[in-house]
Design a protein around this motif. Structure first.
Motif, short mmCIF file in Angstrom:
data_model
loop_
_atom_site.label_atom_id
_atom_site.label_comp_id
_atom_site.label_asym_id
_atom_site.label_seq_id
_atom_site.Cartn_x
_atom_site.Cartn_y
_atom_site.Cartn_z
N LEU A 174 19.41 34.20 -17.34
CA LEU A 174 18.63 35.27 -17.95
C LEU A 174 17.91 36.08 -16.88
CD1 LEU A 174 17.04 33.36 -20.96
CD2 LEU A 174 18.75 35.17 -21.09
N ASN A 175 17.69 37.36 -17.15
CA ASN A 175 16.98 38.20 -16.18
C ASN A 175 15.63 37.62 -15.82
OD1 ASN A 175 18.79 40.38 -15.63
ND2 ASN A 175 18.38 41.22 -17.66
N SER A 176 14.99 36.98 -16.78
CA SER A 176 13.67 36.39 -16.52
C SER A 176 13.74 35.18 -15.59
CB SER A 176 13.02 35.98 -17.85
OG SER A 176 13.82 35.02 -18.53
N GLN A 177 14.95 34.63 -15.36
CA GLN A 177 15.12 33.44 -14.52
C GLN A 177 15.66 33.75 -13.13
OE1 GLN A 177 17.86 31.71 -17.33
NE2 GLN A 177 16.36 30.18 -18.01
N LYS A 178 16.09 34.99 -12.92
CA LYS A 178 16.83 35.28 -11.69
C LYS A 178 15.99 35.14 -10.43
CE LYS A 178 16.25 40.32 -12.03
NZ LYS A 178 16.93 41.60 -12.25
N ASP A 179 14.70 35.48 -10.49
CA ASP A 179 13.86 35.39 -9.30
C ASP A 179 13.72 33.94 -8.84
OD1 ASP A 179 13.50 38.11 -9.27
OD2 ASP A 179 11.56 38.07 -10.28
N GLU A 180 13.59 33.02 -9.79
CA GLU A 180 13.49 31.61 -9.44
C GLU A 180 14.80 31.11 -8.80
OE1 GLU A 180 12.43 27.27 -11.47
OE2 GLU A 180 12.83 29.03 -12.74
N ILE A 181 15.94 31.53 -9.35
CA ILE A 181 17.24 31.13 -8.78
C ILE A 181 17.39 31.70 -7.38
CG2 ILE A 181 19.73 31.35 -9.01
CD1 ILE A 181 18.54 29.44 -11.02
N ILE A 182 17.04 32.95 -7.18
CA ILE A 182 17.15 33.58 -5.86
C ILE A 182 16.28 32.84 -4.84
CG2 ILE A 182 16.58 35.67 -4.54
CD1 ILE A 182 17.43 37.27 -7.07
N LYS A 183 15.09 32.44 -5.25
CA LYS A 183 14.20 31.70 -4.35
C LYS A 183 14.84 30.38 -3.92
CE LYS A 183 9.55 29.66 -4.17
NZ LYS A 183 8.29 29.43 -4.92
N HIS A 200 30.90 36.72 -24.12
CA HIS A 200 29.48 36.62 -23.77
C HIS A 200 29.19 37.45 -22.52
CE1 HIS A 200 25.62 34.89 -22.58
NE2 HIS A 200 25.52 34.52 -23.84
N PRO A 201 28.04 38.13 -22.46
CA PRO A 201 27.71 38.98 -21.30
C PRO A 201 27.82 38.26 -19.96
CG PRO A 201 26.16 39.39 -23.06
CD PRO A 201 27.02 38.24 -23.52
N SER A 202 27.49 36.97 -19.91
CA SER A 202 27.55 36.25 -18.63
C SER A 202 28.98 36.14 -18.13
CB SER A 202 26.91 34.86 -18.76
OG SER A 202 27.64 34.04 -19.64
N THR A 203 29.94 35.97 -19.05
CA THR A 203 31.35 35.91 -18.65
C THR A 203 31.85 37.28 -18.22
OG1 THR A 203 31.65 34.14 -20.29
CG2 THR A 203 33.64 35.14 -19.37
N TYR A 204 31.45 38.33 -18.96
CA TYR A 204 31.78 39.69 -18.55
C TYR A 204 31.32 39.95 -17.12
CZ TYR A 204 33.42 42.07 -22.81
OH TYR A 204 34.16 42.51 -23.87
N LEU A 205 30.07 39.61 -16.84
CA LEU A 205 29.50 39.87 -15.52
C LEU A 205 30.28 39.16 -14.42
CD1 LEU A 205 25.71 39.59 -16.38
CD2 LEU A 205 26.83 41.62 -15.44
N CYS A 206 30.67 37.90 -14.69
CA CYS A 206 31.41 37.14 -13.71
C CYS A 206 32.78 37.76 -13.44
CB CYS A 206 31.56 35.71 -14.21
SG CYS A 206 31.32 34.44 -12.96
N LEU A 207 33.48 38.14 -14.49
CA LEU A 207 34.80 38.74 -14.33
C LEU A 207 34.71 40.09 -13.64
CD1 LEU A 207 36.33 37.84 -17.81
CD2 LEU A 207 37.08 36.97 -15.59
N VAL A 258 22.99 41.40 -7.09
CA VAL A 258 22.54 41.00 -8.43
C VAL A 258 22.96 42.11 -9.39
CG1 VAL A 258 20.60 40.44 -9.92
CG2 VAL A 258 20.55 39.76 -7.51
N SER A 259 23.64 41.74 -10.47
CA SER A 259 23.99 42.70 -11.51
C SER A 259 23.52 42.15 -12.84
CB SER A 259 25.51 42.95 -11.54
OG SER A 259 26.22 41.74 -11.71
N SER A 260 23.43 43.01 -13.85
CA SER A 260 22.93 42.54 -15.13
C SER A 260 23.64 43.24 -16.29
CB SER A 260 21.42 42.76 -15.24
OG SER A 260 21.11 44.13 -15.16
#
Length: 303
Positions: A264-273, A141-148, A285-287
């Motif tokens: 999700l990219n659409s959720q990142k701004d809320e998490i950053i806040k 899954h892309p999220s696991t790739y990003l983390c690794l 931040v990477s995607s």
């Protein structure tokens, strides 16, 4: 152990519906599922869900179809949307293996399904052996790739690491390979904890320096007074991450860092806040595809 047969439910979704399906399945306590990508139609995915026959009667299956229909705004009368089949235990345990192959992540990691022999030319890679079972993936899954990929650039030597939502244990194993001194893994599913322990043993021959906890992170945090971590790895859904951030801040040592994925990219701004509101400084931040990975740091003297 009693032999258990399974229903396999298959249906197709638009790719951008993957996250909402994962969220709903987790909410319902369903953890045996996979998503298959269609090469010729990248915006479509096939969902496969395995449900124990002795726990899902006709009424329960019908109710589940209605939940998915409502979630995806699909007309109940739509023909052939859901495909049900019966899978024998021995078939369930082996048939899905044909879908997995060694996968390269970043510059140095090679995720190796444990039933595949390692090619000699890859021995210089950081090998993560995984026996995923049908409930947990091999890291595709892309999220696991990003983390690794993020972890490759972190100095874990002699550090204390917390893996929240450990699943197959892939991030815990990666942290240990990269030199972590102590690894703590938390998951609210006993199958995940068993998988984390099993895969850690598979890679290192023992469970030394691994501590596993069954339960939600917030419950485990208070019960065991988890604290003073150098790094926290958190690859789960954004809606769950939001509720964890205040306690993640508390369990980090000063200048400790956290890596969030599953966003999700659409959720990142809320998490950053929310991170900023909790005195966690944004670092990067990477995607990849529709997914984002966020790293942050606990300031030694928060304002």
């Amino acid at each position: 152990m009693a032999i258990k047969d399974w229903y396999k439910l298959t249906f197709q979704i638009e790719s951008d519906a993957e996250e909402i399906i994962i969220w709903k399945l987790n909410e319902l306590g369903i953890f045996s599922f996979s998503f298959e990508y269609f090469i010729k139609t990248e915006n479509k995915k096939e969902v496969n869900i395995w449900l124990p026959i002795d726990e899902w009667d006709e009424s329960s299956r019908s109710d589940f179809e209605k939940i998915i229909n409502k979630l995806l705004n699909i007309n109940d009368s739509k023909d052939q949307f859901f495909c049900w089949s019966i899978i024998k235990e021995e078939d369930w345990l082996t048939s899905w293996k044909k879908y997995w192959a060694p996968e390269f992540v970043g510059n140095n990691f090679l995720i190796l399904p444990c039933w595949i022999n390692l090619n000699e030319k890859y021995k210089d890679k950081q090998i993560i052996k995984i026996d995923p079972g049908a409930a947990f993936g091999t890291g595709s899954h892309p999220s696991t790739y990003l983390c690794l990929e993020k972890m490759e650039n972190i100095l874990f030597s002699d550090k204390k690491v917390l893996d929240i939502g450990s699943g197959s244990g892939i991030l815990s194993i990666a942290a240990r390979l990269l030199g972590a001194k102590e690894v703590y893994a938390v998951d609210n599913d006993y199958l995940a904890i068993n998988s984390t322990n099993s895969n850690f043993q598979l890679n290192f021959g023992n469970l030394n320096n691994l501590n596993t906890y069954l339960g939600s992170f917030n419950e485990v945090f208070f019960k065991y007074q988890l604290k003073k971590f150098d790094f926290v790895l958190c690859n789960i859904l954004a809606e769950v991450i939001k509720e964890m951030i205040p306690n993640i801040y508390k369990c980090l040592r000063n200048n400790g860092k956290v890596v969030f994925s599953g966003i999700l990219n659409s959720q990142k701004d809320e998490i950053i806040k929310i991170l900023i509101q909790n005195n966690l400084k944004l670092l990067d931040v990477s995607s990849k595809k529709d997914w984002a990975c966020i790293s942050a740091q606990k300031a030694s003297n928060p304002i």
